[in-house]
Design an enzyme around this catalytic site. Structure first.
Site, PDB file in Angstrom:
ATOM      1  N   GLY A 283       0.849  -1.193   0.000  1.00 41.95           N
ATOM      2  CA  GLY A 283       0.000   0.000   0.000  1.00 41.95           C
ATOM      3  C   GLY A 283       0.883   1.240   0.000  1.00 41.95           C
ATOM      4  O   GLY A 283       1.146   1.845  -1.038  1.00 41.95           O
ATOM      5  N   ARG A 328      -2.234  11.448  10.393  1.00 41.10           N
ATOM      6  CA  ARG A 328      -1.080  10.661  10.858  1.00 41.10           C
ATOM      7  C   ARG A 328      -0.295  11.334  11.987  1.00 41.10           C
ATOM      8  O   ARG A 328       0.033  10.669  12.966  1.00 41.10           O
ATOM      9  CB  ARG A 328      -0.147  10.318   9.691  1.00 41.10           C
ATOM     10  CG  ARG A 328      -0.835   9.525   8.566  1.00 41.10           C
ATOM     11  CD  ARG A 328       0.132   8.949   7.551  1.00 41.10           C
ATOM     12  NE  ARG A 328       0.898   7.884   8.144  1.00 41.10           N
ATOM     13  CZ  ARG A 328       2.152   7.987   8.519  1.00 41.10           C
ATOM     14  NH1 ARG A 328       2.814   9.103   8.342  1.00 41.10           N
ATOM     15  NH2 ARG A 328       2.754   6.962   9.063  1.00 41.10           N
ATOM     16  N   TYR A 332      -0.453   9.090  15.291  1.00 45.57           N
ATOM     17  CA  TYR A 332       0.750   8.270  15.555  1.00 45.57           C
ATOM     18  C   TYR A 332       1.950   9.106  15.964  1.00 45.57           C
ATOM     19  O   TYR A 332       3.057   8.569  16.044  1.00 45.57           O
ATOM     20  CB  TYR A 332       1.170   7.510  14.285  1.00 45.57           C
ATOM     21  CG  TYR A 332       0.071   6.811  13.548  1.00 45.57           C
ATOM     22  CD1 TYR A 332      -0.590   5.722  14.109  1.00 45.57           C
ATOM     23  CD2 TYR A 332      -0.292   7.221  12.269  1.00 45.57           C
ATOM     24  CE1 TYR A 332      -1.585   5.071  13.407  1.00 45.57           C
ATOM     25  CE2 TYR A 332      -1.294   6.566  11.567  1.00 45.57           C
ATOM     26  CZ  TYR A 332      -1.934   5.497  12.150  1.00 45.57           C
ATOM     27  OH  TYR A 332      -2.915   4.852  11.448  1.00 45.57           O
ATOM     28  N   CYS A 358     -10.223  22.458  16.757  1.00 45.60           N
ATOM     29  CA  CYS A 358     -10.195  22.768  18.184  1.00 45.60           C
ATOM     30  C   CYS A 358      -9.715  21.580  19.003  1.00 45.60           C
ATOM     31  O   CYS A 358     -10.490  20.960  19.757  1.00 45.60           O
ATOM     32  CB  CYS A 358     -11.576  23.216  18.632  1.00 45.60           C
ATOM     33  SG  CYS A 358     -12.090  24.643  17.700  1.00 45.60           S
ATOM     34  N   TYR A 386      -2.357   7.016   3.279  1.00 44.93           N
ATOM     35  CA  TYR A 386      -3.028   7.221   4.566  1.00 44.93           C
ATOM     36  C   TYR A 386      -3.201   8.714   4.863  1.00 44.93           C
ATOM     37  O   TYR A 386      -3.104   9.148   6.003  1.00 44.93           O
ATOM     38  CB  TYR A 386      -2.277   6.495   5.698  1.00 44.93           C
ATOM     39  CG  TYR A 386      -2.097   5.016   5.403  1.00 44.93           C
ATOM     40  CD1 TYR A 386      -3.194   4.167   5.383  1.00 44.93           C
ATOM     41  CD2 TYR A 386      -0.845   4.477   5.094  1.00 44.93           C
ATOM     42  CE1 TYR A 386      -3.053   2.816   5.075  1.00 44.93           C
ATOM     43  CE2 TYR A 386      -0.694   3.136   4.788  1.00 44.93           C
ATOM     44  CZ  TYR A 386      -1.798   2.310   4.777  1.00 44.93           C
ATOM     45  OH  TYR A 386      -1.661   0.979   4.471  1.00 44.93           O
TER      46      TYR A 386
HETATM   47  N1  LLP Z   1      -2.428  -5.881   3.810  1.00 45.84           N
HETATM   48  C1  LLP Z   1      -3.078  -5.824   4.983  1.00 45.84           C
HETATM   49  C2  LLP Z   1      -3.861  -6.981   5.413  1.00 45.84           C
HETATM   50  C3  LLP Z   1      -3.007  -4.663   5.774  1.00 45.84           C
HETATM   51  O1  LLP Z   1      -3.648  -4.611   6.934  1.00 45.84           O
HETATM   52  C4  LLP Z   1      -2.249  -3.555   5.310  1.00 45.84           C
HETATM   53  C5  LLP Z   1      -2.165  -2.311   6.099  1.00 45.84           C
HETATM   54  C6  LLP Z   1      -1.598  -3.664   4.069  1.00 45.84           C
HETATM   55  C7  LLP Z   1      -1.705  -4.845   3.344  1.00 45.84           C
HETATM   56  C8  LLP Z   1      -0.791  -2.545   3.478  1.00 45.84           C
HETATM   57  O2  LLP Z   1       0.271  -2.185   4.250  1.00 45.84           O
HETATM   58  P1  LLP Z   1       1.306  -1.067   3.724  1.00 45.84           P
HETATM   59  O3  LLP Z   1       2.025  -1.658   2.526  1.00 45.84           O
HETATM   60  O4  LLP Z   1       0.550   0.137   3.378  1.00 45.84           O
HETATM   61  O5  LLP Z   1       2.189  -0.850   4.885  1.00 45.84           O
HETATM   62  N2  LLP Z   1      -2.731   4.182   8.798  1.00 45.84           N
HETATM   63  C9  LLP Z   1      -1.397   3.692   9.109  1.00 45.84           C
HETATM   64  C10 LLP Z   1      -1.087   2.383   8.386  1.00 45.84           C
HETATM   65  C11 LLP Z   1      -2.067   1.278   8.657  1.00 45.84           C
HETATM   66  C12 LLP Z   1      -1.760   0.027   7.880  1.00 45.84           C
HETATM   67  C13 LLP Z   1      -2.821  -0.996   8.058  1.00 45.84           C
HETATM   68  N3  LLP Z   1      -2.689  -2.171   7.252  1.00 45.84           N
HETATM   69  C14 LLP Z   1      -0.393   4.791   8.806  1.00 45.84           C
HETATM   70  O6  LLP Z   1      -0.801   5.873   8.367  1.00 45.84           O
HETATM   71  O7  LLP Z   1       0.803   4.631   9.040  1.00 45.84           O
END
Ligand code: LLP
Length: 431
Positions: A283, A328, A332, A358, A386
């Site tokens: 992602g 983010r 986080y 606010c 994200y």
């Molecule tokens: N596959 C599954 C089952 C997942 O839960 C996720 C992400 C991905 C693939 C993709 O992961 P990536 O390649 O994007 O790391 N909102 C957070 C990140 C949450 C990720 C959740 N799962 C942030 O802004 O850092």
């Protein structure tokens, strides 16, 4: 000069440009807050995976939770990608963007009956099933429709990817997946059900992972299971290692996608699994550094200089983007680079860059050395993943517009929300 980890973003003659387009001019033309993405950067990031996988049986499923805007999905669908989805809403987006359900894997711990029915009717490639309860529910739903649901069991490999606790998912203490120790029994059970067809195994160990080793450890754990499950007479066609490869926000040095894939393929070969189909669900690494959030400085609020110097007060740069546009940092404490779109020839001061919402948690960056004046446009970098996907309407703020630049073209891929859109589904009570 290009910026770290973002080859399509450069500063030329003091002006920040994405795929050649001056960002300050886009902000003036389309207003702020504004997300801008480079289609070339997305395609290049995908190509990093694709080249390394050429000649191998594989499917790349873009984890669309990172950025689910239709034109982004369309870009990946046209490049041959499948999708990793986590809700019925994401499935409808894939279809609306011209993607095909046959390349969709459906992840998530809480799939409802209605979501299962719709995904079966659409013909998704596979359900990544996360619990015994879900195995039984999916069997029941599929049988009622006279179908067999293709399933992969998501295994929790109990690997510590050493990332932020909110985005670490492969530990026993996380809610995700079926425990490694229970997996063989779960496979036997799934294989015995008339409504299911076992097709794969998967895991996802976390996000913003900046080393290859956790993937190789997880792969070893999965392959041990594949061998045990196949010995028990249940064939497994594909191995899905999930997503999670990190990007450069500040000084992180994650392996290139090609390097990570190369090491995964080497390990598959070394263990005699080279012919097995490999699925990946990236992602962030496909879209993160392809996008920026542009925001205009509204007010500069100086703290008492002596108190600022002593660390008892702050200088605040109040901008027109907020935690509702980019969550983010607030959620986080994520550090995201902030750059002026046009450099100002003045002395830099330290600023907390904050939004108008606010909440004291509404900040985009803290203690940033910047030379600023009201009206300047700032770019928050690495915001393609994200960012918009986690945006909300908190404080009744309309969500930002989105642009996709591609060569000489600028496409408005999402119009700025109108304020009346915010309450379009609300009703007053009669009398
Ligand atoms: N596959 C599954 C089952 C997942 O839960 C996720 C992400 C991905 C693939 C993709 O992961 P990536 O390649 O994007 O790391 N909102 C957070 C990140 C949450 C990720 C959740 N799962 C942030 O802004 O850092």
């Amino acid at each position: 000069m290009t910026l770290p980890g973002a080859p399509f973003l450069e500063r030329r003659a003091g002006e920040l440009r994405l795929e050649g387009h001056a960002l300050a001019s886009l902000a003036r033309a389309f207003g702020t807050p504004l997300y801008v993405y480079s289609r070339g950067a997305m395609r290049a990031a995908l190509a990093g995976y694709q080249h390394a996988l050429a000649g191998r049986r594989h499917l790349l499923c873009y984890a669309m939770k990172a950025n689910s805007s239709l034109a982004v999905l369309q870009t990946f669908a046209q490049a041959g990608c499948g999708f990793d989805i986590v809700s019925g809403g994401e499935l409808e987006r894939v279809l609306a963007a011209g993607g095909t359900a046959a390349k969709v894997v459906f992840s998530g711990v809480g799939k409802t009956r209605a979501e299962m029915q719709r995904a079966l009717a659409a013909g998704v490639r596979c359900f990544n099933v996360e619990s015994r309860g879900e195995i039984d529910r999916l069997d029941e739903v599929a049988r009622a429709l006279g179908r067999r649901a293709p399933v992969s069991l998501r295994i929790n490999p109990d690997i510590d990817a050493r990332t932020h606790p909110y985005i670490s998912t492969g530990l026993k203490s996380n809610k995700f997946g079926i425990a490694h120790a229970e997996a063989l029994a779960a496979y036997r059970h799934a294989a015995s059900l008339a409504g299911l067809e076992v097709v794969g195994i998967d895991c996802h160990i976390g996000s913003q992972i900046t080393r290859a080793e956790p993937y190789l450890d997880a792969l070893d754990r999965l392959l041990d299971l594949v061998e045990a499950v196949e010995d028990a007479g249940v064939p497994i066609r594909h191995v899905d290692l999930g997503g999670g490869l990190g990007i450069t926000y500040t000084d992180e040095t994650p392996p290139a996608a090609g390097e990570l894939v190369g090491r995964i393929l080497e390990r598959l070969d070394a263990r005699g699994h080279g012919a097995r189909e490999l699925l990946l669900e990236p992602g962030r690494s496909l879209v993160g550094n392809a996008g920026v959030l542009l925001t205009e400085v509204q007010y500069l609020k100086h703290g008492d200089p002596a108190e600022v110097a002593a660390g008892d007060a702050k200088n605040f740069c109040i901008v027109d983007a907020a935690m509702n546009d980019l969550l983010r940092p607030a959620l986080y404490e994520a550090w995201m680079r902030i750059e002026p779109c046009v450099r100002r020839d003045a002395r830099a001061e330290r600023w907390d860059v904050v939004g108008p919402v606010c909440e004291s948690g509404d900040w985009l960056g803290r203690d940033r050395p910047l030379a600023l004046a009201p009206g300047d446009v700032l770019a928050v970098l690495s915001a393609g993943a994200y960012g918009m996907a986690m945006a909300s309407n908190y404080n009744s703020r309309a969500r930002a517009a989105e642009l996709m630049v591609e060569g000489d073209s600028v496409h408005l891929i999402r119009a700025r929300e109108a304020l009346s859109d915010l309450y379009a589904h609300e009703r007053l009570i009669d009398g």
